[in-house]
Design a protein around this motif. Structure first.
Motif, PDB file in Angstrom:
ATOM      1  N   TRP A 111       0.828  -1.200   0.000  1.00 37.65           N
ATOM      2  CA  TRP A 111       0.000   0.000   0.000  1.00 37.65           C
ATOM      3  C   TRP A 111       0.867   1.257   0.000  1.00 37.65           C
ATOM      4  CZ3 TRP A 111      -3.623  -1.912   4.494  1.00 37.65           C
ATOM      5  CH2 TRP A 111      -4.472  -2.905   3.989  1.00 37.65           C
ATOM      6  N   TYR A 112       0.219   2.368  -0.323  1.00 34.94           N
ATOM      7  CA  TYR A 112       0.914   3.656  -0.354  1.00 34.94           C
ATOM      8  C   TYR A 112       1.131   4.125   1.084  1.00 34.94           C
ATOM      9  CZ  TYR A 112       1.928   8.525  -1.548  1.00 34.94           C
ATOM     10  OH  TYR A 112       2.523   9.756  -1.669  1.00 34.94           O
ATOM     11  N   GLY A 113       2.397   4.078   1.535  1.00 34.26           N
ATOM     12  CA  GLY A 113       2.740   4.278   2.928  1.00 34.26           C
ATOM     13  C   GLY A 113       2.232   5.566   3.553  1.00 34.26           C
ATOM     14  N   PRO A 114       2.476   6.756   2.950  1.00 31.82           N
ATOM     15  CA  PRO A 114       2.018   8.002   3.574  1.00 31.82           C
ATOM     16  C   PRO A 114       0.511   8.047   3.813  1.00 31.82           C
ATOM     17  CG  PRO A 114       3.631   8.464   1.865  1.00 31.82           C
ATOM     18  CD  PRO A 114       3.298   7.009   1.756  1.00 31.82           C
ATOM     19  N   LEU A 115      -0.270   7.499   2.865  1.00 31.00           N
ATOM     20  CA  LEU A 115      -1.720   7.505   3.031  1.00 31.00           C
ATOM     21  C   LEU A 115      -2.149   6.552   4.143  1.00 31.00           C
ATOM     22  CD1 LEU A 115      -4.443   8.539   2.092  1.00 31.00           C
ATOM     23  CD2 LEU A 115      -4.492   6.688   0.402  1.00 31.00           C
ATOM     24  N   VAL A 116      -1.513   5.390   4.228  1.00 30.75           N
ATOM     25  CA  VAL A 116      -1.828   4.455   5.309  1.00 30.75           C
ATOM     26  C   VAL A 116      -1.524   5.091   6.663  1.00 30.75           C
ATOM     27  CG1 VAL A 116      -1.254   2.211   6.337  1.00 30.75           C
ATOM     28  CG2 VAL A 116      -1.431   2.434   3.856  1.00 30.75           C
ATOM     29  N   PHE A 117      -0.404   5.804   6.738  1.00 33.79           N
ATOM     30  CA  PHE A 117      -0.034   6.508   7.974  1.00 33.79           C
ATOM     31  C   PHE A 117      -1.122   7.493   8.378  1.00 33.79           C
ATOM     32  CE2 PHE A 117       1.807  10.093  10.217  1.00 33.79           C
ATOM     33  CZ  PHE A 117       2.664   9.520  11.133  1.00 33.79           C
ATOM     34  N   VAL A 118      -1.587   8.301   7.431  1.00 36.02           N
ATOM     35  CA  VAL A 118      -2.593   9.323   7.730  1.00 36.02           C
ATOM     36  C   VAL A 118      -3.927   8.681   8.103  1.00 36.02           C
ATOM     37  CG1 VAL A 118      -3.962  11.198   6.751  1.00 36.02           C
ATOM     38  CG2 VAL A 118      -1.502  11.109   6.343  1.00 36.02           C
ATOM     39  N   ILE A 119      -4.333   7.674   7.374  1.00 35.53           N
ATOM     40  CA  ILE A 119      -5.614   7.020   7.676  1.00 35.53           C
ATOM     41  C   ILE A 119      -5.589   6.415   9.073  1.00 35.53           C
ATOM     42  CG2 ILE A 119      -7.105   5.069   7.072  1.00 35.53           C
ATOM     43  CD1 ILE A 119      -6.462   5.641   4.137  1.00 35.53           C
ATOM     44  N   ALA A 120      -4.493   5.732   9.426  1.00 41.30           N
ATOM     45  CA  ALA A 120      -4.378   5.144  10.761  1.00 41.30           C
ATOM     46  C   ALA A 120      -4.408   6.239  11.828  1.00 41.30           C
ATOM     47  CB  ALA A 120      -3.091   4.325  10.872  1.00 41.30           C
ATOM     48  N   TYR A 121      -3.741   7.352  11.550  1.00 45.09           N
ATOM     49  CA  TYR A 121      -3.729   8.468  12.500  1.00 45.09           C
ATOM     50  C   TYR A 121      -5.131   9.031  12.696  1.00 45.09           C
ATOM     51  CZ  TYR A 121      -2.605  13.019  14.535  1.00 45.09           C
ATOM     52  OH  TYR A 121      -2.549  14.119  15.354  1.00 45.09           O
ATOM     53  N   LEU A 122      -5.860   9.202  11.603  1.00 43.88           N
ATOM     54  CA  LEU A 122      -7.206   9.750  11.707  1.00 43.88           C
ATOM     55  C   LEU A 122      -8.160   8.783  12.395  1.00 43.88           C
ATOM     56  CD1 LEU A 122      -7.578  11.577   8.265  1.00 43.88           C
ATOM     57  CD2 LEU A 122      -7.104  12.568  10.509  1.00 43.88           C
ATOM     58  N   VAL A 123      -7.935   7.488  12.238  1.00 40.59           N
ATOM     59  CA  VAL A 123      -8.744   6.510  12.979  1.00 40.59           C
ATOM     60  C   VAL A 123      -8.564   6.724  14.480  1.00 40.59           C
ATOM     61  CG1 VAL A 123      -8.977   4.048  13.567  1.00 40.59           C
ATOM     62  CG2 VAL A 123      -8.845   4.757  11.171  1.00 40.59           C
ATOM     63  N   VAL A 124      -7.306   6.892  14.906  1.00 39.99           N
ATOM     64  CA  VAL A 124      -7.031   7.137  16.325  1.00 39.99           C
ATOM     65  C   VAL A 124      -7.767   8.390  16.797  1.00 39.99           C
ATOM     66  CG1 VAL A 124      -5.233   7.695  18.010  1.00 39.99           C
ATOM     67  CG2 VAL A 124      -4.782   5.997  16.237  1.00 39.99           C
ATOM     68  N   ARG A 125      -7.730   9.441  16.009  1.00 40.35           N
ATOM     69  CA  ARG A 125      -8.350  10.702  16.407  1.00 40.35           C
ATOM     70  C   ARG A 125      -9.878  10.615  16.419  1.00 40.35           C
ATOM     71  NH1 ARG A 125      -5.229  15.259  16.072  1.00 40.35           N
ATOM     72  NH2 ARG A 125      -7.023  16.160  17.172  1.00 40.35           N
ATOM     73  N   PHE A 126     -10.462   9.964  15.430  1.00 36.76           N
ATOM     74  CA  PHE A 126     -11.917   9.918  15.356  1.00 36.76           C
ATOM     75  C   PHE A 126     -12.512   8.955  16.381  1.00 36.76           C
ATOM     76  CE2 PHE A 126     -11.417  11.972  11.166  1.00 36.76           C
ATOM     77  CZ  PHE A 126     -12.370  12.966  11.312  1.00 36.76           C
ATOM     78  N   VAL A 127     -11.781   7.915  16.742  1.00 34.80           N
ATOM     79  CA  VAL A 127     -12.234   7.047  17.838  1.00 34.80           C
ATOM     80  C   VAL A 127     -12.295   7.860  19.135  1.00 34.80           C
ATOM     81  CG1 VAL A 127     -11.576   5.097  19.317  1.00 34.80           C
ATOM     82  CG2 VAL A 127     -11.502   4.860  16.831  1.00 34.80           C
ATOM     83  N   HIS A 128     -11.283   8.671  19.352  1.00 36.91           N
ATOM     84  CA  HIS A 128     -11.257   9.548  20.534  1.00 36.91           C
ATOM     85  C   HIS A 128     -12.456  10.508  20.514  1.00 36.91           C
ATOM     86  CE1 HIS A 128     -10.157  13.690  21.882  1.00 36.91           C
ATOM     87  NE2 HIS A 128      -9.904  13.060  23.019  1.00 36.91           N
ATOM     88  N   LEU A 129     -12.718  11.104  19.360  1.00 42.74           N
ATOM     89  CA  LEU A 129     -13.840  12.036  19.242  1.00 42.74           C
ATOM     90  C   LEU A 129     -15.167  11.339  19.524  1.00 42.74           C
ATOM     91  CD1 LEU A 129     -15.089  14.752  18.463  1.00 42.74           C
ATOM     92  CD2 LEU A 129     -14.978  14.026  16.058  1.00 42.74           C
ATOM     93  N   ALA A 130     -15.340  10.142  18.982  1.00 35.47           N
ATOM     94  CA  ALA A 130     -16.587   9.401  19.205  1.00 35.47           C
ATOM     95  C   ALA A 130     -16.798   9.114  20.687  1.00 35.47           C
ATOM     96  CB  ALA A 130     -16.562   8.102  18.407  1.00 35.47           C
ATOM     97  N   MET A 131     -15.728   8.745  21.389  1.00 32.14           N
ATOM     98  CA  MET A 131     -15.850   8.455  22.815  1.00 32.14           C
ATOM     99  C   MET A 131     -16.175   9.721  23.619  1.00 32.14           C
ATOM    100  SD  MET A 131     -15.627   5.266  23.536  1.00 32.14           S
ATOM    101  CE  MET A 131     -16.713   5.182  22.111  1.00 32.14           C
ATOM    102  N   PHE A 132     -15.565  10.841  23.259  1.00 34.04           N
ATOM    103  CA  PHE A 132     -15.861  12.086  23.964  1.00 34.04           C
ATOM    104  C   PHE A 132     -17.297  12.542  23.682  1.00 34.04           C
ATOM    105  CE2 PHE A 132     -11.797  13.989  25.648  1.00 34.04           C
ATOM    106  CZ  PHE A 132     -12.366  14.416  26.837  1.00 34.04           C
ATOM    107  N   TRP A 133     -17.764  12.295  22.468  1.00 36.60           N
ATOM    108  CA  TRP A 133     -19.144  12.635  22.127  1.00 36.60           C
ATOM    109  C   TRP A 133     -20.116  11.849  23.008  1.00 36.60           C
ATOM    110  CZ3 TRP A 133     -21.337  16.299  19.162  1.00 36.60           C
ATOM    111  CH2 TRP A 133     -22.695  16.160  18.843  1.00 36.60           C
ATOM    112  N   MET A 134     -19.861  10.574  23.176  1.00 35.35           N
ATOM    113  CA  MET A 134     -20.714   9.753  24.027  1.00 35.35           C
ATOM    114  C   MET A 134     -20.591  10.165  25.494  1.00 35.35           C
ATOM    115  SD  MET A 134     -20.068   5.997  22.315  1.00 35.35           S
ATOM    116  CE  MET A 134     -21.092   5.201  23.557  1.00 35.35           C
TER     117      MET A 134
END
Length: 405
Positions: A111-134
């Motif tokens: 896979w294209y490394g830089p994009l995988v890095f960013v997607i994984a990073y955003l997953v970490v951030r959006f999981v955090h956001l979802a938990m704070f929303w709840m």
């Protein structure tokens, strides 16, 4: 009652006297593995631009980690759906760590490394956001804070990171730094309506990440001499490196960490949030960066002294590794001063003097054998700790054993 039980099974509010959970510590170990990958990346590209890239990745990792330090202070990380969220975030963080070598240069195949890095990073951030929303469902003030923060912070960061992933070299570095700068700036202006339930938990969480990072510096010592026959240079060099890490531990935990934690306990309302954000979220990052830089320097020193007892033992450490060795410790000390001053209003002059002395001594260290340069660094730290322990004996005793909380 059944409805309350269902709610309890989903999220549990953190108690005021709570401690760090084992799952949070497990999460931190994955984050520090990523720190190790940053050290390796910097060691393989020991140039100014290579260090800049390593610093950028480290800042992204830190900004993701601090989000969970705040979340874990509101809800119990190991209960209900929060446990699943933490495990998902851990998995994404591990993917981030694995893609660090490809964050700026995609390797052939796969896979294209830089994009995988960013997607994984955003997953970490959006999981955090979802938990704070709840977590803010029954707290209008916190919900408003989450909305204000997410509206700018994640929008700015996500967009610029994704655009940067499809660019190269200076453009990618610039866009990713802009993403971080925008994220941090928006967090500063989005308000102080966050919740900090347990001062003890918050201080402990940051203390543990410092300990684990220092542990990573010790691992770097071992990696520097891995596979080499044991000799007196290796034994002396490793003990000096261990002493430096131990002295940095002393500088943090003996008085400074306690003084800041006492102020965090005493503060209320907006001031408590300000101390948590200023002293911990922001001022702890230069400490972590300093430890990572130290790790790189220690690895190079031990690699020098462990080669043989001939010319390499007399070789001087220079360039990026020397700057990381001395500059990393100086950054750590300056950050400790800033951390304590923000919370208490008091400036540790001796630590500032020691930090400046280390920077001034870099030219001298560059002409000394690597072992002597490490010994000189250790000597400065020993002098600092002895001075503080003897000169400040009475206030030190009060902070460590007096009644504050």
């Amino acid at each position: 009652m059944p409805g309350a039980q269902r709610s309890r099974s989903r999220l549990m509010t953190m108690a005021e006297n709570a401690s760090v959970t084992q799952l949070e510590l497990f999460f931190d170990l994955v984050v520090v593995f990523a720190f190790t990958m940053v050290t390796d990346a910097a060691a393989h590209d020991a140039t100014p631009k290579g260090l800049l890239k390593a610093l950028l990745i480290l800042m992204l990792l830190w900004w993701a980690w601090i989000a969970y330090s705040w979340l874990g202070n509101v809800i119990k990380a190991d209960e209900g759906i929060a446990r699943l969220a933490m495990l998902v975030a851990m998995g994404a963080t591990f993917v981030i760590a694995l893609t660090i070598p490809e964050a700026f240069h995609d390797l052939p195949g796969g896979w294209y490394g830089p994009l995988v890095f960013v997607i994984a990073y955003l997953v970490v951030r959006f999981v955090h956001l979802a938990m704070f929303w709840m977590a803010s469902a029954d707290d209008p003030q916190l919900r408003g804070q989450v909305i204000r923060w997410a509206a700018g912070s994640l929008t700015i960061a996500g967009t610029l990171l994704l655009i940067g992933a499809f660019n190269h070299d200076n453009w990618q570095i610039g866009l990713w730094f802009a993403a971080l700068a925008g994220d941090m700036a928006w967090t500063m202006i989005a308000g102080n309506d966050w919740r900090l339930i347990s001062a003890s938990h918050f201080a402990e969480r940051y203390g543990l990440i410092i300990i684990i990072a220092l542990g990573e510096s010790i691992v770097s010592i071992g990696i520097g001499v891995a596979g080499l026959p044991v000799s007196w240079p290796i034994v002396v060099g490793t003990l000096l490196g261990l002493a430096v890490s131990g002295l940095l531990w002393w500088a943090y935990f003996d008085v400074a960490a306690l003084a800041v934690e006492h102020e965090l306990h005493k503060a209320t309302g907006e001031r408590r949030i300000q101390i948590a954000r200023g002293s911990y979220t922001y001022w702890h990052f230069p400490m972590i960066a300093g430890i990572i830089a130290l790790s790189l320097g220690l690895k190079k020193v031990l690699n020098y002294v462990g080669q043989d007892e001939g010319h390499t033992l007399r070789d001087a450490l220079h360039g990026i590794p020397l700057f990381c060795l001395y500059g990393g410790v100086a950054a750590y000390l300056i950050a400790l001063v800033g951390c304590k001053q923000y919370a208490t209003g008091k400036i540790s002059v001796a630590r500032l003097v020691a930090a400046v002395a280390l920077l001034v001594l870099i030219p001298l260290a560059s002409v000394l054998p690597a072992m002597a340069a490490l010994g000189l660094l250790c000597g400065v730290l020993v002098a600092l700790i002895l001075w503080e322990t003897l000169r400040m004996a009475e206030p030190r005793e009060e902070i460590r054993h007096g009644s504050h909380v």
